[in-house]
Structure formats: C-alpha cells, structure tokens
Scaffold this motif. Structure first.
Motif, PDB file in Angstrom:
ATOM      1  N   ARG A  29       2.865   1.952   5.809  1.00 29.18           N
ATOM      2  CA  ARG A  29       2.729   2.119   4.364  1.00 29.18           C
ATOM      3  C   ARG A  29       4.014   1.733   3.628  1.00 29.18           C
ATOM      4  O   ARG A  29       4.082   1.819   2.403  1.00 29.18           O
ATOM      5  CB  ARG A  29       2.341   3.554   4.028  1.00 29.18           C
ATOM      6  N   TRP A  82      -3.998  -5.344  16.194  1.00 33.01           N
ATOM      7  CA  TRP A  82      -4.455  -4.084  15.600  1.00 33.01           C
ATOM      8  C   TRP A  82      -4.542  -2.977  16.653  1.00 33.01           C
ATOM      9  O   TRP A  82      -4.010  -1.886  16.464  1.00 33.01           O
ATOM     10  CB  TRP A  82      -5.816  -4.279  14.928  1.00 33.01           C
ATOM     11  N   VAL A  98      -9.230  -5.315   6.114  1.00 32.24           N
ATOM     12  CA  VAL A  98      -9.379  -3.910   6.518  1.00 32.24           C
ATOM     13  C   VAL A  98      -7.994  -3.371   6.837  1.00 32.24           C
ATOM     14  O   VAL A  98      -7.358  -3.784   7.815  1.00 32.24           O
ATOM     15  CB  VAL A  98     -10.315  -3.774   7.734  1.00 32.24           C
ATOM     16  N   GLU A  99      -7.511  -2.452   6.033  1.00 33.30           N
ATOM     17  CA  GLU A  99      -6.128  -1.991   6.149  1.00 33.30           C
ATOM     18  C   GLU A  99      -5.965  -0.670   5.399  1.00 33.30           C
ATOM     19  O   GLU A  99      -6.557  -0.476   4.330  1.00 33.30           O
ATOM     20  CB  GLU A  99      -5.189  -3.057   5.570  1.00 33.30           C
ATOM     21  N   LEU A 100      -5.175   0.250   5.953  1.00 32.01           N
ATOM     22  CA  LEU A 100      -4.924   1.530   5.291  1.00 32.01           C
ATOM     23  C   LEU A 100      -3.941   1.393   4.137  1.00 32.01           C
ATOM     24  O   LEU A 100      -4.002   2.149   3.168  1.00 32.01           O
ATOM     25  CB  LEU A 100      -4.399   2.552   6.304  1.00 32.01           C
ATOM     26  N   TYR A 158       0.819   5.966  10.059  1.00 31.67           N
ATOM     27  CA  TYR A 158      -0.137   5.935   8.953  1.00 31.67           C
ATOM     28  C   TYR A 158      -0.062   7.136   8.018  1.00 31.67           C
ATOM     29  O   TYR A 158      -0.870   7.238   7.091  1.00 31.67           O
ATOM     30  CB  TYR A 158      -1.563   5.814   9.522  1.00 31.67           C
ATOM     31  N   ARG A 186      -3.761  -2.538  -1.344  1.00 35.29           N
ATOM     32  CA  ARG A 186      -4.013  -3.973  -1.497  1.00 35.29           C
ATOM     33  C   ARG A 186      -2.736  -4.672  -1.950  1.00 35.29           C
ATOM     34  O   ARG A 186      -2.111  -4.268  -2.936  1.00 35.29           O
ATOM     35  CB  ARG A 186      -5.119  -4.193  -2.521  1.00 35.29           C
ATOM     36  N   TRP A 194     -10.818  -5.529  -0.276  1.00 38.25           N
ATOM     37  CA  TRP A 194      -9.785  -4.778   0.446  1.00 38.25           C
ATOM     38  C   TRP A 194     -10.317  -3.378   0.691  1.00 38.25           C
ATOM     39  O   TRP A 194     -10.673  -2.671  -0.242  1.00 38.25           O
ATOM     40  CB  TRP A 194      -8.494  -4.734  -0.376  1.00 38.25           C
ATOM     41  N   THR A 195     -10.409  -2.969   1.958  1.00 35.51           N
ATOM     42  CA  THR A 195     -11.078  -1.726   2.302  1.00 35.51           C
ATOM     43  C   THR A 195     -10.403  -1.070   3.497  1.00 35.51           C
ATOM     44  O   THR A 195      -9.745  -1.745   4.290  1.00 35.51           O
ATOM     45  CB  THR A 195     -12.564  -1.997   2.615  1.00 35.51           C
ATOM     46  N   GLN A 196     -10.572   0.232   3.624  1.00 33.60           N
ATOM     47  CA  GLN A 196      -9.984   0.946   4.758  1.00 33.60           C
ATOM     48  C   GLN A 196     -10.901   0.981   5.971  1.00 33.60           C
ATOM     49  O   GLN A 196     -10.473   1.385   7.052  1.00 33.60           O
ATOM     50  CB  GLN A 196      -9.611   2.373   4.342  1.00 33.60           C
ATOM     51  N   THR A 197     -12.144   0.564   5.813  1.00 29.11           N
ATOM     52  CA  THR A 197     -13.088   0.557   6.932  1.00 29.11           C
ATOM     53  C   THR A 197     -13.829  -0.774   6.967  1.00 29.11           C
ATOM     54  O   THR A 197     -14.108  -1.373   5.917  1.00 29.11           O
ATOM     55  CB  THR A 197     -14.113   1.702   6.816  1.00 29.11           C
TER      56      THR A 197
END
Length: 337
Positions: free
Chosen positions: A22, A127, A95-97, A15, A100, A110-113
């Motif tokens: 990424r 996951w 939910v993804e680092l 990450y 988008r 689309w969110t990191q948390t």
C-alpha cells in the motif's frame, strides 16, 4: 515482542493499513519484475491474449484480468500492444488491494477481487509468491512444528505441531523429516489460485512466479525479503516485501487441462528471442541495428534460465482449446484431484 505465525504476520506486513503493497512508491520502487524489464513482456502477453481470443471464437467481449496488478504497468503495456480490432472488444481488469493508480485508461476496471463469469485471459505475474502462508520446521525429534516470528525483529521460534489440513498438505506436497528442514505450507496459495481459475467461464489462466516442484523442494525453504533494490532480512514490519517461492505443481487446479513450463520456454514460444540481429543490418541501417540489439538484450534478460527465464509458468485452459503458441510446447495434461 509480538509473536505471530508467519501467515498473519505476512498479511499484516504486506496488506495492512501501512503494509508494503500500500506504500505510494509501489513495488517498482523496490524491485524489477519481468513487466518492468522490457515492453516485450507485455507484448508477449498481448500475443497470448490474441490467441486466447481466437480459441474463444472472438467473443463480443474479451476479458484481460491482471491479478496482482501493482500499479497497472502490465495492463498499460498490453493495452498498448493489442491491435485496434481486439482493443474495441477488450474489457481489462486490474485486481489489486492498493488504490487505483493515476493515469490508467478509463476503461480499466480496478477491483480488489477477480470478476466472475468472464471469458478471456487471467494472468497473475508474481502474485502467488505474496499470498501469505505459514512456515513450519522439523524439530530435533522429527516433529513438524509451526514457526512463529516476532514482527518487530524477525526473530523466530518453534510453536505447536502442525496438524489438520496443513499436515495433510505437507505429507502430500512437501514431506520433510530431517531436523531443521523447513516447509512453506502452500494450501492458502492453492486455494487462492483455484479461486482465480474458478472465475473464468472460459479462457486461459496463467500464473508466473518463482517456483519449485515436488522433486526439488528447497531443504530450508525460500522465505526472503526485498526492499530498496536488494535482498534484506524478511522482517514482517511493512518496510520490505516478504515473499516465498511457489509450489506451482500443488497449486494447479485439478480437472483443468494444464501445463507447467518455464518462462524461457513460454516466452520463446510467444516470439521473444534473444538472438542478435544480423551484422549486415549495422551497415544498411545502423539505427535499426541498435534498436534491434537493445531489444535482443531485453529478450535475453527475460529468457535467461538463471534469472527471469527460470520462473515457472502454470497455464490452465478452462473449456477452450490450448492457444497455438503454448500448444507446441507439449506436456499438457488434465490433472486429477
């Protein structure tokens, strides 16, 4: 050489700025998950979402939270499979680092948390196996020690003795005494899953992953690397996926009505069958027969007990009745701390 414990090494390799997850090609450029194997997987999740909606009494807004959403493949599949009446009330979250991906419907958040206080289905497919964790090994004197890894070469060495919360976790969930035995210290995954389950006000949380339970912990661990469609040496340099199977029994959030089962049993309960179509269909409608035959082959892959069907499913019902399909599997219990 740069020596690190496995947990920060995995965090950086997966990450970090140039980490594996990424990279522009995404996980699908290196390996297939159940999501990539067949649209029937998303169809089964969509059916489960509909049953969660029913158990919730058809709320005005229903959340579908895809944790570890990759490039949005499962989200897109579920959105395509749900009926229009449900889609009108659906609030989908990825939910993804990673950034988008292009092409997702505008309504997808689309969110990191994971969003807090939602009602619906939270689904985490492969996951937890990528939540970074430390690795330990029993030395010749029977002492459990942290393993350090060189991030450039993947070479390992034993470091200080495991203590504190990690030692307590190992004693309870993965006791090891034989020299050379390995332990993958799963407390960070337990915390990650408890945090995800805790975001639901009401609903169902499902974790699907390579898994093992207390009665069958692997003697030498499961740490592995995957890249370009094959298994490779797990070097934490960002060029391959670094993963370890999940102690799903340890991860289960206490105080929540829970089921631990296999993907084979869960998908079969949700209507995914690898049964071949009747031969009579080949004569009456050859095109339909070939289509059904292809679907049966995909379903067989998803439910193969020696492959994807052997994955573990941890389902936890948060202040709702158990969805109809999964209720029939039996084995539900409320876990105590």
């Amino acid at each position: 050489m740069t020596w690190m414990r496995w947990r920060p090494a995995m965090e950086q390799a997966l990450y970090g700025t140039d980490g594996f997850y990424r990279r522009p090609e995404g996980p699908a450029g290196h390996f297939r998950t159940s999501v990539h194997a067949s649209a029937r997987y998303a169809g089964a999740v969509a059916r489960l979402l509909g049953e969660v909606d029913e158990a919730l009494g058809h709320p005005r807004e229903l959340a579908f939270v895809d944790v570890g959403a990759g490039r949005g493949e499962l989200l897109a599949g579920v959105l395509a499979a749900v009926p229009d009446a449900l889609a009108a009330r659906l609030r989908p979250y990825g939910v993804e680092l990673a950034a988008r991906p292009p092409g997702l419907p505008a309504g997808v958040v689309w969110t990191q948390t994971a969003p807090a206080g939602v009602c619906g289905l939270l689904f985490a497919n492969e996951w937890l196996d990528n939540v970074p964790l430390d690795v330990a090994e029993v030395d010749e004197d029977g002492v459990l020690r942290h393993v350090e890894v060189d991030t450039a070469s993947g070479h390992e060495r034993l470091a200080e003795a495991v203590g504190g919360a990690d030692e307590q976790w190992a004693r309870r969930w993965w006791p090891a005494v034989e020299p050379g035995a390995r332990v993958e210290l799963g407390a960070p995954r337990d915390a990650a899953w408890a945090g995800a389950v805790g975001t639901l006000d009401r609903g169902l949380a499902v974790a699907v992953d390579y898994a093992h339970s207390a009665g069958s912990r692997p003697l030498f661990g499961t740490l592995a690397g995957f890249g370009s469609g094959r298994e490779v040496r797990p070097v934490p340099d960002g060029r391959c996926d670094v993963t370890a199977h999940v102690a799903l029994d340890a991860a289960a959030a206490p105080g929540v009505h829970s089921l631990w089962t296999t993907q084979r049993e869960a998908l079969r309960a949700l209507g995914v069958s690898g049964a071949r179509p009747p031969l009579a269909l080949a004569s009456s409608d050859p095109v339909a027969y070939l289509r059904a035959l292809g679907g049966a082959g995909e379903a067989a892959e998803l439910t193969d007990p020696g492959g994807l069907g052997g994955f573990g499913w941890l389902a936890q019902a948060v202040r709702i009745a158990v969805p109809r399909s999964l209720e029939g599997l039996g084995g539900w219990q409320t876990l105590v701390p």
